[in-house]
Design a protein around this motif. Sequence first.
Motif, short mmCIF file in Angstrom:
data_model
loop_
_atom_site.label_atom_id
_atom_site.label_comp_id
_atom_site.label_asym_id
_atom_site.label_seq_id
_atom_site.Cartn_x
_atom_site.Cartn_y
_atom_site.Cartn_z
N ALA A 138 0.84 -1.20 0.00
CA ALA A 138 0.00 0.00 0.00
C ALA A 138 0.88 1.25 0.00
N SER A 139 0.32 2.33 -0.49
CA SER A 139 1.04 3.59 -0.58
C SER A 139 1.53 4.04 0.79
N GLY A 140 2.80 4.44 0.84
CA GLY A 140 3.36 4.94 2.09
C GLY A 140 3.91 3.89 3.03
N VAL A 141 3.73 2.64 2.70
CA VAL A 141 4.24 1.55 3.54
C VAL A 141 5.73 1.35 3.25
N PRO A 142 6.57 1.32 4.27
CA PRO A 142 8.01 1.15 4.04
C PRO A 142 8.33 -0.12 3.27
N ASP A 143 9.37 -0.08 2.45
CA ASP A 143 9.67 -1.24 1.60
C ASP A 143 10.29 -2.40 2.37
N ARG A 144 10.49 -2.26 3.67
CA ARG A 144 10.92 -3.41 4.45
C ARG A 144 9.78 -4.42 4.65
N PHE A 145 8.55 -3.99 4.36
CA PHE A 145 7.40 -4.88 4.42
C PHE A 145 7.16 -5.45 3.03
N SER A 146 7.03 -6.77 2.96
CA SER A 146 6.73 -7.40 1.67
C SER A 146 5.82 -8.60 1.89
N ASP A 172 -0.96 -20.48 0.56
CA ASP A 172 0.13 -20.18 1.48
C ASP A 172 0.73 -18.82 1.21
N PHE A 173 0.73 -17.99 2.26
CA PHE A 173 1.15 -16.61 2.13
C PHE A 173 2.10 -16.23 3.27
N THR A 174 2.94 -15.23 2.98
CA THR A 174 3.94 -14.80 3.96
C THR A 174 4.04 -13.29 3.97
N LEU A 175 4.10 -12.73 5.17
CA LEU A 175 4.46 -11.32 5.36
C LEU A 175 5.86 -11.29 5.94
N THR A 176 6.74 -10.55 5.31
CA THR A 176 8.12 -10.45 5.76
C THR A 176 8.45 -9.01 6.10
N ILE A 177 9.03 -8.81 7.27
CA ILE A 177 9.61 -7.53 7.63
C ILE A 177 11.11 -7.74 7.57
N SER A 178 11.77 -7.13 6.59
CA SER A 178 13.16 -7.49 6.28
C SER A 178 14.14 -7.05 7.37
N SER A 179 13.86 -5.93 7.99
CA SER A 179 14.75 -5.40 9.04
C SER A 179 13.86 -4.73 10.08
#
Lengths: 117, 112
Positions: free
Chosen positions: B61-69, B76-83
């Motif tokens: 979504a707009s404005g969401v930091p790119d560390r969220f993917s 089967d789905f995954t949410l990743t917070i890279s850092s």
Amino acid sequence: EVQLVESGGDLVKPGGSLGLACAASGFGFSNAYMSWVRQAPGKGLEWVGRIAPTTDGGTTDYAAPVKGRFSISRDDSKNILYLQMNSLRIEDTAVYYCIATTAPPHWGQGTLVGVSS
Amino acid sequence: DIVLTQSPDSLSVSVGDRATINCKSSQSLFSSSNSKNFLAWYQQKPGQPPKTLIYWASTRASGVPDRFSGSGSGTDFTLTISSLQAEDVAVYYCHQFFTTDTFGQGTKVEIK
């Protein structure tokens, strides 16, 4: 800017009725699936029900715990979503949110409904 | 009804490390009509409404930091917070809107 503003939350007695409204702006309300979601204190998100766009028949679906007691409607001329809640139970106590299931989905700030004797 | 099961229920991660949350659906959420998965991810902080992070399973979504993917397809789905950052402490929910909507039970993310 998309805005969803819920209103109507109150404290009511078991067996009572209450109506909620959600005023929408900033997107194509008439073409959107709209849902109500609730969150009991300290609990997760629970889908309550939804209404299809009028162009898709305006059909409604409800979660089992509220079916037959709650009713969702919409007024596309005013961009308002409604939730009529009858035969309220203590377990209906929650913050009630309206959601526009658009891309992306948008949430309102919520309105608190308390059911207590 | 479609059941969404998130794992884990809670997660403790050091600042700067990766956080991974899984969401498994009891039925496929992929629509052949638009080639999209009807799944979204939300972040909820105490006293606030949920905030949309990801929709169509992988669109930020707009404005969401790119560390969220978001990733995955079908069931089967995954949410990743890279850092992970301190401000990412929250409860995260998956949501399917393929049929009548359902939510996962939530995953609480904390700082180790």
